[in-house]
Scaffold this motif. Structure first.
Motif, PDB file in Angstrom:
ATOM      1  N   LYS A  98     -39.907  19.144  38.524  1.00 55.18           N
ATOM      2  CA  LYS A  98     -40.771  18.549  39.548  1.00 55.18           C
ATOM      3  C   LYS A  98     -39.981  18.261  40.822  1.00 55.18           C
ATOM      4  O   LYS A  98     -40.498  18.424  41.924  1.00 55.18           O
ATOM      5  N   ILE A  99     -38.741  17.847  40.672  1.00 51.47           N
ATOM      6  CA  ILE A  99     -37.899  17.596  41.840  1.00 51.47           C
ATOM      7  C   ILE A  99     -37.631  18.903  42.571  1.00 51.47           C
ATOM      8  O   ILE A  99     -37.739  18.971  43.796  1.00 51.47           O
TER       9      ILE A  99
ATOM     10  N   VAL B  80     -35.689   9.438  41.703  1.00 53.64           N
ATOM     11  CA  VAL B  80     -35.615  10.480  40.672  1.00 53.64           C
ATOM     12  C   VAL B  80     -35.884   9.954  39.269  1.00 53.64           C
ATOM     13  O   VAL B  80     -35.987  10.742  38.330  1.00 53.64           O
ATOM     14  N   SER B  81     -36.007   8.636  39.144  1.00 57.68           N
ATOM     15  CA  SER B  81     -36.204   8.082  37.812  1.00 57.68           C
ATOM     16  C   SER B  81     -37.495   8.592  37.193  1.00 57.68           C
ATOM     17  O   SER B  81     -38.560   8.540  37.798  1.00 57.68           O
ATOM     18  N   PHE B  82     -37.340   9.117  36.038  1.00 55.45           N
ATOM     19  CA  PHE B  82     -38.454   9.581  35.221  1.00 55.45           C
ATOM     20  C   PHE B  82     -39.268  10.711  35.862  1.00 55.45           C
ATOM     21  O   PHE B  82     -40.448  10.865  35.569  1.00 55.45           O
TER      22      PHE B  82
ATOM     23  N   MET C  60     -38.771  10.124  49.703  1.00 54.92           N
ATOM     24  CA  MET C  60     -39.717  11.199  50.041  1.00 54.92           C
ATOM     25  C   MET C  60     -40.202  11.918  48.798  1.00 54.92           C
ATOM     26  O   MET C  60     -41.301  12.446  48.776  1.00 54.92           O
ATOM     27  N   LEU C  61     -39.352  11.941  47.784  1.00 53.69           N
ATOM     28  CA  LEU C  61     -39.726  12.623  46.544  1.00 53.69           C
ATOM     29  C   LEU C  61     -40.924  11.965  45.870  1.00 53.69           C
ATOM     30  O   LEU C  61     -41.593  12.593  45.064  1.00 53.69           O
TER      31      LEU C  61
ATOM     32  N   PRO D 159     -25.242   3.326  50.297  1.00 50.98           N
ATOM     33  CA  PRO D 159     -26.306   2.317  50.156  1.00 50.98           C
ATOM     34  C   PRO D 159     -27.640   2.929  49.718  1.00 50.98           C
ATOM     35  O   PRO D 159     -28.498   2.234  49.188  1.00 50.98           O
ATOM     36  N   MET D 160     -27.817   4.222  49.944  1.00 45.42           N
ATOM     37  CA  MET D 160     -29.066   4.887  49.567  1.00 45.42           C
ATOM     38  C   MET D 160     -29.075   5.299  48.096  1.00 45.42           C
ATOM     39  O   MET D 160     -30.105   5.744  47.593  1.00 45.42           O
ATOM     40  N   PHE D 161     -27.950   5.140  47.404  1.00 46.21           N
ATOM     41  CA  PHE D 161     -27.867   5.624  46.028  1.00 46.21           C
ATOM     42  C   PHE D 161     -28.886   4.945  45.119  1.00 46.21           C
ATOM     43  O   PHE D 161     -29.538   5.606  44.313  1.00 46.21           O
ATOM     44  N   LYS D 162     -29.068   3.643  45.274  1.00 48.10           N
ATOM     45  CA  LYS D 162     -30.053   2.950  44.426  1.00 48.10           C
ATOM     46  C   LYS D 162     -31.467   3.466  44.696  1.00 48.10           C
ATOM     47  O   LYS D 162     -32.288   3.565  43.800  1.00 48.10           O
ATOM     48  N   HIS D 163     -31.738   3.826  45.957  1.00 43.78           N
ATOM     49  CA  HIS D 163     -33.050   4.378  46.294  1.00 43.78           C
ATOM     50  C   HIS D 163     -33.204   5.782  45.712  1.00 43.78           C
ATOM     51  O   HIS D 163     -34.287   6.164  45.274  1.00 43.78           O
ATOM     52  N   ALA D 164     -32.112   6.534  45.720  1.00 47.60           N
ATOM     53  CA  ALA D 164     -32.143   7.873  45.131  1.00 47.60           C
ATOM     54  C   ALA D 164     -32.392   7.776  43.623  1.00 47.60           C
ATOM     55  O   ALA D 164     -33.167   8.560  43.069  1.00 47.60           O
TER      56      ALA D 164
END
Length: 179
Positions: free
Chosen positions: A42-43, A35-37, A71-72, A26-31
């Motif tokens: 930077k990550i 990380v988008s863009f 958090m990122l 369920p956290m995949f969409k948040h991940a």
């Protein structure tokens, strides 16, 4: 994402999985959102910063990010402030925070610090019968927190509600008494 190139989407998916968030989670969409863009460099820099700031191992960073990838998106200053508060002032262990990274998504001055002051006051004045789990204290919605930690003590500490409200505006209210 609809107008993003397929290669970019594939890179985001790989990056999210690289953080330890499986596609079916369920956290995949948040991940993906986290990380988008953001460049891989930077990550990597943010992951190193998390390890240093919270004194986490690689495994603890992976666990924390898999549970709270957003958090990122937090600034390094905000992470530093929360680390100093949670580890130095509250006294939480880095491992405890890594297992409960949602705490890092809460406002330091709007939620974490005021609630900590209330619990600290109640403990210092012998009004709490046992130790409380800070994650629970920080996680309660506002109404539940007030019902559990403010209302039952309105006779023993009539100024507590006002002090809690004042703490939301910043700092420790003058009449918070830590005796």
């Amino acid at each position: 994402m609809l107008i993003t190139r397929l290669e970019s989407i594939q890179a985001m998916v790989e990056c999210a999985e690289g953080l330890g968030v499986p596609r079916g989670s369920p956290m995949f969409k948040h991940a993906l959102d986290a990380v988008s863009f953001i460049s891989a460099e930077k990550i990597a820099t943010k992951v190193d910063y998390l390890k240093k700031t919270f004194r986490w191992s690689d495994a603890e960073v992976g666990m924390a990010l898999s549970r709270s990838p957003m958090m990122l998106r937090h600034s390094m200053d905000a992470l530093q402030s929360k680390s100093e508060f949670l580890i130095s002032e509250v006294g939480l262990e880095p491992e405890y925070i890594a297992h409960r990274p949602a705490m890092l998504n809460y406002s330091l001055d709007g939620r974490l610090r005021p609630r900590y002051y209330v619990v600290k006051f109640l403990k210092a004045n012998g009004l709490l019968d046992r130790d409380r789990d800070y994650y629970s204290v920080f996680s309660y919605v506002e109404k539940v927190f007030v019902q559990r930690y403010i209302c039952p003590y309105k006779d023993a500490a009539p100024h507590l509600a006002e002090d809690y409200d004042a703490a939301h505006r910043g700092g420790v209210p003058a009449n918070f008494k830590f005796t």
